[in-house]
Write an enzyme that holds these catalytic residues in place. Structure first.
Site, PDB file in Angstrom:
ATOM      1  N   GLY A   1      -5.449 -90.859 -49.604  1.00  0.00           N
ATOM      2  CA  GLY A   1      -5.678 -91.416 -48.272  1.00  0.00           C
ATOM      3  C   GLY A   1      -6.493 -92.690 -48.350  1.00  0.00           C
ATOM      4  O   GLY A   1      -6.217 -93.664 -47.629  1.00  0.00           O
TER       5      GLY A   1
ATOM      6  N   LYS B   1       3.666 -90.986 -46.500  1.00  0.00           N
ATOM      7  CA  LYS B   1       2.688 -90.648 -47.543  1.00  0.00           C
ATOM      8  C   LYS B   1       2.264 -89.197 -47.329  1.00  0.00           C
ATOM      9  O   LYS B   1       1.469 -88.890 -46.438  1.00  0.00           O
ATOM     10  CB  LYS B   1       1.448 -91.541 -47.482  1.00  0.00           C
ATOM     11  CG  LYS B   1       0.587 -91.344 -48.755  1.00  0.00           C
ATOM     12  CD  LYS B   1      -0.871 -91.664 -48.572  1.00  0.00           C
ATOM     13  CE  LYS B   1      -1.673 -90.562 -47.947  1.00  0.00           C
ATOM     14  NZ  LYS B   1      -1.728 -89.295 -48.739  1.00  0.00           N
TER      15      LYS B   1
ATOM     16  N   GLU C   1     -14.208 -76.591 -36.954  1.00  0.00           N
ATOM     17  CA  GLU C   1     -12.975 -76.043 -37.516  1.00  0.00           C
ATOM     18  C   GLU C   1     -13.281 -75.546 -38.931  1.00  0.00           C
ATOM     19  O   GLU C   1     -13.823 -76.286 -39.744  1.00  0.00           O
ATOM     20  CB  GLU C   1     -11.923 -77.148 -37.565  1.00  0.00           C
ATOM     21  CG  GLU C   1     -10.584 -76.665 -38.018  1.00  0.00           C
ATOM     22  CD  GLU C   1      -9.526 -77.753 -37.904  1.00  0.00           C
ATOM     23  OE1 GLU C   1      -9.767 -78.860 -38.404  1.00  0.00           O
ATOM     24  OE2 GLU C   1      -8.479 -77.488 -37.305  1.00  0.00           O
TER      25      GLU C   1
ATOM     26  N   CYS D   1      -3.946 -76.018 -37.605  1.00  0.00           N
ATOM     27  CA  CYS D   1      -4.835 -76.730 -36.688  1.00  0.00           C
ATOM     28  C   CYS D   1      -4.935 -76.022 -35.343  1.00  0.00           C
ATOM     29  O   CYS D   1      -5.939 -76.152 -34.649  1.00  0.00           O
ATOM     30  CB  CYS D   1      -4.337 -78.144 -36.516  1.00  0.00           C
ATOM     31  SG  CYS D   1      -2.576 -78.169 -36.223  1.00  0.00           S
TER      32      CYS D   1
ATOM     33  N   GLU E   1      -2.644 -86.364 -34.752  1.00  0.00           N
ATOM     34  CA  GLU E   1      -2.678 -84.907 -34.563  1.00  0.00           C
ATOM     35  C   GLU E   1      -3.807 -84.419 -35.449  1.00  0.00           C
ATOM     36  O   GLU E   1      -3.677 -84.400 -36.667  1.00  0.00           O
ATOM     37  CB  GLU E   1      -1.356 -84.276 -34.996  1.00  0.00           C
ATOM     38  CG  GLU E   1      -0.133 -84.766 -34.239  1.00  0.00           C
ATOM     39  CD  GLU E   1      -0.042 -84.239 -32.827  1.00  0.00           C
ATOM     40  OE1 GLU E   1      -0.909 -83.437 -32.422  1.00  0.00           O
ATOM     41  OE2 GLU E   1       0.893 -84.646 -32.122  1.00  0.00           O
TER      42      GLU E   1
ATOM     43  N   VAL F   1      -3.696 -95.530 -50.439  1.00  0.00           N
ATOM     44  CA  VAL F   1      -2.408 -95.822 -49.785  1.00  0.00           C
ATOM     45  C   VAL F   1      -2.496 -95.595 -48.269  1.00  0.00           C
ATOM     46  O   VAL F   1      -2.003 -96.411 -47.479  1.00  0.00           O
ATOM     47  CB  VAL F   1      -1.279 -94.971 -50.409  1.00  0.00           C
ATOM     48  CG1 VAL F   1       0.035 -95.213 -49.685  1.00  0.00           C
ATOM     49  CG2 VAL F   1      -1.137 -95.313 -51.888  1.00  0.00           C
ATOM     50  N   GLY F   2      -3.162 -94.513 -47.847  1.00  0.00           N
ATOM     51  CA  GLY F   2      -3.263 -94.239 -46.405  1.00  0.00           C
ATOM     52  C   GLY F   2      -3.986 -95.357 -45.669  1.00  0.00           C
ATOM     53  O   GLY F   2      -3.524 -95.835 -44.620  1.00  0.00           O
TER      54      GLY F   2
ATOM     55  N   GLY G   1       0.050 -90.986 -52.944  1.00  0.00           N
ATOM     56  CA  GLY G   1      -1.221 -91.666 -53.187  1.00  0.00           C
ATOM     57  C   GLY G   1      -2.321 -91.023 -52.379  1.00  0.00           C
ATOM     58  O   GLY G   1      -2.081 -90.114 -51.569  1.00  0.00           O
TER      59      GLY G   1
HETATM   60  P1  NAD Z   1      -7.105 -84.971 -44.491  1.00  0.00           P
HETATM   61  O1  NAD Z   1      -7.559 -85.730 -43.335  1.00  0.00           O
HETATM   62  O2  NAD Z   1      -7.978 -84.887 -45.667  1.00  0.00           O
HETATM   63  O3  NAD Z   1      -5.731 -85.545 -45.027  1.00  0.00           O
HETATM   64  C1  NAD Z   1      -4.607 -85.686 -44.188  1.00  0.00           C
HETATM   65  C2  NAD Z   1      -3.814 -86.863 -44.663  1.00  0.00           C
HETATM   66  O4  NAD Z   1      -4.564 -88.034 -44.354  1.00  0.00           O
HETATM   67  C3  NAD Z   1      -3.569 -86.880 -46.174  1.00  0.00           C
HETATM   68  O5  NAD Z   1      -2.271 -87.373 -46.422  1.00  0.00           O
HETATM   69  C4  NAD Z   1      -4.625 -87.833 -46.657  1.00  0.00           C
HETATM   70  O6  NAD Z   1      -4.287 -88.476 -47.859  1.00  0.00           O
HETATM   71  C5  NAD Z   1      -4.689 -88.823 -45.511  1.00  0.00           C
HETATM   72  N1  NAD Z   1      -5.937 -89.575 -45.435  1.00  0.00           N
HETATM   73  C6  NAD Z   1      -7.179 -89.176 -45.778  1.00  0.00           C
HETATM   74  N2  NAD Z   1      -8.059 -90.183 -45.581  1.00  0.00           N
HETATM   75  C7  NAD Z   1      -7.356 -91.229 -45.092  1.00  0.00           C
HETATM   76  C8  NAD Z   1      -7.708 -92.554 -44.700  1.00  0.00           C
HETATM   77  N3  NAD Z   1      -8.952 -93.019 -44.788  1.00  0.00           N
HETATM   78  N4  NAD Z   1      -6.732 -93.348 -44.232  1.00  0.00           N
HETATM   79  C9  NAD Z   1      -5.462 -92.909 -44.145  1.00  0.00           C
HETATM   80  N5  NAD Z   1      -5.071 -91.689 -44.524  1.00  0.00           N
HETATM   81  C10 NAD Z   1      -6.005 -90.840 -44.989  1.00  0.00           C
HETATM   82  O7  NAD Z   1      -6.715 -83.580 -43.881  1.00  0.00           O
HETATM   83  P2  NAD Z   1      -6.185 -82.319 -44.643  1.00  0.00           P
HETATM   84  O8  NAD Z   1      -7.391 -81.658 -45.198  1.00  0.00           O
HETATM   85  O9  NAD Z   1      -5.035 -82.660 -45.533  1.00  0.00           O
HETATM   86  O10 NAD Z   1      -5.531 -81.483 -43.459  1.00  0.00           O
HETATM   87  C11 NAD Z   1      -6.231 -80.556 -42.745  1.00  0.00           C
HETATM   88  C12 NAD Z   1      -6.570 -81.122 -41.387  1.00  0.00           C
HETATM   89  O11 NAD Z   1      -5.396 -81.465 -40.681  1.00  0.00           O
HETATM   90  C13 NAD Z   1      -7.290 -80.127 -40.519  1.00  0.00           C
HETATM   91  O12 NAD Z   1      -8.416 -80.723 -39.938  1.00  0.00           O
HETATM   92  C14 NAD Z   1      -6.284 -79.765 -39.449  1.00  0.00           C
HETATM   93  O13 NAD Z   1      -6.798 -79.365 -38.239  1.00  0.00           O
HETATM   94  C15 NAD Z   1      -5.480 -80.990 -39.340  1.00  0.00           C
HETATM   95  N6  NAD Z   1      -4.155 -80.685 -38.846  1.00  0.00           N
HETATM   96  C16 NAD Z   1      -3.822 -81.065 -37.589  1.00  0.00           C
HETATM   97  C17 NAD Z   1      -2.590 -80.779 -37.089  1.00  0.00           C
HETATM   98  C18 NAD Z   1      -2.203 -81.173 -35.706  1.00  0.00           C
HETATM   99  O14 NAD Z   1      -1.036 -81.252 -35.436  1.00  0.00           O
HETATM  100  N7  NAD Z   1      -3.122 -81.452 -34.827  1.00  0.00           N
HETATM  101  C19 NAD Z   1      -1.660 -80.115 -37.870  1.00  0.00           C
HETATM  102  C20 NAD Z   1      -2.026 -79.738 -39.149  1.00  0.00           C
HETATM  103  C21 NAD Z   1      -3.285 -80.054 -39.628  1.00  0.00           C
END
Ligand code: NAD
Length: 486
Positions: A215, A182, A391, A291, A257, A218-219, A213
């Protein structure tokens, strides 16, 4: 092929609105669509079909049905599949780069030089690991066997969309797992193109599935799903915690991550004229939306004025502009929510009493039509300030002064995160010893080259588990002991 419009995207990706399930593009059950916004213009450039838990169920059933044959497939077959995926990513590098520029504002030069080739490098790393991997080792009379964990759910973010997908899909395929991906609902187009690549590479039906979808829908359904054995999420801490909570009743493996607030510790013998510009540019790479971006520059107090002057000159050399233009070095923030977050945090830094070295709130002149922000540097920051703790995920860097090395290390470690870190210094022995004291999953000494095999992941609240290379591959394996084997 030039991918500039939704029609071009459609032509490049086939039926890109659909889900990819059981080896075919299939309509989803729901009627909701998710808009994809070009962050340079705020225009909707595409819509993808929002999957539902029912679509996820079909994808999981396909992955479950495909698992027995795929897990038993010869290593040579999986190597050949990964080789074809690698070739196709490189063959389609230009449309992939253009799609990334449209869907999340990566500058075209950065998409070409990093987003796409580093995604290909993760596929190559999975090939390298699989080629030499020993799935069976003997210890005394016991055999230790490593076997694919099963059906995996892969959830990826918008900031490095293609790269993050490759870093999960390639090792999962190499291990012999089947999966449902996803991608982020905010930047899903390169993911659809990647799914087409996996299809064209000949992945057996059901091995790889993609459901778009949100988060929340679908997440969350993935995390709770009783027939998924492992979930790997890259995203915010908020989402990572929700996934772990939802996954707990089914005791599936959870790899996270998550966020970071990485230090860049400059020892007194650092060549500041060299290390400060590189530090700023690596913090602002991908518009600071990484990140592991080193957004806390920790410098000797008696060099503060010199560091600030170099930092100001470096920011003046940054070309903020349209990401489609070759000369641009800093494009827009990838989406509206993140744009607002960055503007808020710049205002917070000023309220907290940090001193602006350059940048600030608002937008660069002439770029008001998109999510552009001003590259911003604060000095006189302290670890008590939220701009030094939270962050921000944008081109915002804080400079923090230290009086001695113990204090510098304490500042570096004064965070809930533990993802990346940098140490600069001429005396390599001293830099190595400081690196050992930093509580993060990676530490970079004097800006080394990127390494697709270096394990990547977080201490503390930056996550659990590791990605990349052999460590990332082993996340997708179970360990079985067969006693009395030898
Ligand atoms: P986000 O958490 O909003 O979304 C990430 C993914 O998680 C999306 O696909 C989203 O749909 C899904 N998601 C959201 N809520 C969910 C839930 N309740 N259940 C399951 N899935 C869900 O994050 P973002 O804004 O897309 O990404 C930025 C973040 O990602 C930053 O905080 C960054 O630090 C982190 N990041 C970490 C790494 C790493 O390797 N540590 C790498 C890149 C980004």
């Amino acid at each position: 092929m030039s991918v500039q419009t939704a029609d071009d995207l459609s032509a490049a990706m086939g039926p890109w609105r659909d889900a990819y399930i059981d080896g075919a593009w299939q309509p989803v059950q729901g009627s909701e669509v998710l808009p994809v916004v070009d962050p340079s213009t705020r225009a909707i450039i595409a819509e993808v079909a929002a999957g539902t838990p029912a679509d996820l169920d079909r994808a999981v059933a396909a992955a479950r049905a495909a698992f027995p044959a795929f897990t038993a497939s010869p290593v040579a077959d999986r190597l050949a599949l990964l080789e074809r995926i690698h070739t196709l990513v490189l063959e389609r590098a230009e449309p992939l780069a253009q799609i990334l520029t449209l869907e999340m504002g990566a500058t075209i030069s950065h998409a070409r030089a990093a987003h796409v080739p580093l995604a290909a490098a993760h596929v190559q790393a999975a090939i390298d690991v699989l080629r030499d991997y020993d799935f069976l080792t003997i210890r005394g009379t016991t055999a230790i066997v490593r076997e694919p964990i099963g059906v995996c759910a892969l959830i990826t973010p918008w900031n490095w969309p293609l790269y993050q997908i490759a870093a999960k899909v390639a090792p999962a395929l190499a291990a012999g797992c089947t999966m449902v991906l996803k991608p982020s609902e905010l930047s899903p187009l390169s993911a659809l193109m990647f799914a087409q690549i996996v299809h064209d590479a000949g992945a057996p039906a059901g091995t790889f599935n993609l459901v778009n979808g949100t988060g929340a829908e679908v997440g969350a359904a993935m995390a709770a799903h009783p027939d998924i054995d492992m979930i790997s999420i890259t995203g915010s801490n908020r989402a990572g915690v929700l996934v772990a909570q939802a996954a707990a009743p089914t005791v599936k493996r959870v790899t996270q991550e998550l966020g970071g607030k990485s230090p860049n510790l400059m020892l007194p013998d650092t060549d500041f004229a060299h290390a400060v510009p590189l530090g700023i540019l690596s913090a602002f790479r991908n518009v600071g939306q990484s990140c592991s971006a080193p957004t806390r520059m920790i410098v000797p107090r008696d060099r503060l004025a010199e560091v600030e002057a170099i930092a100001r000159a470096t920011v003046e050399s940054i070309v903020v502009g349209l990401p489609s233009e070759d000369a641009t070095t800093l494009g827009p923030i990838a989406n509206q929510a993140q744009y607002q977050r960055v503007q808020t945090m710049i205002a917070v830094g000023m309220e907290e009493g940090a001193r602006l070295v350059c940048g600030g709130p608002g937008q660069p002149a002439g770029l008001e039509q998109g999510f552009f922000v001003r590259p911003t540097i604060f000095s006189d920051a302290t670890t008590a300030m939220s701009i030094a703790q939270e962050e921000i995920f944008g081109p915002v860097l804080v400079i923090i002064a230290y009086d001695d090395i113990d204090q510098a290390v304490a500042i570096a470690n004064d965070t809930i995160f533990g993802l990346g870190g940098h140490v600069q210094g001429t005396d390599l022995e001293q830099a190595r010893s400081v690196a050992r004291r930093i509580r993060t999953g990676q530490v970079h000494l004097n800006y080394p080259a990127w390494d697709a095999h270096a394990p990547f992941g977080g201490y503390k609240r930056s996550g659990n588990g590791r990605e990349y290379g052999a460590f990332g591959f082993e996340e997708y394996l179970e360990v079985k002991s067969i006693l009395g084997f030898a």
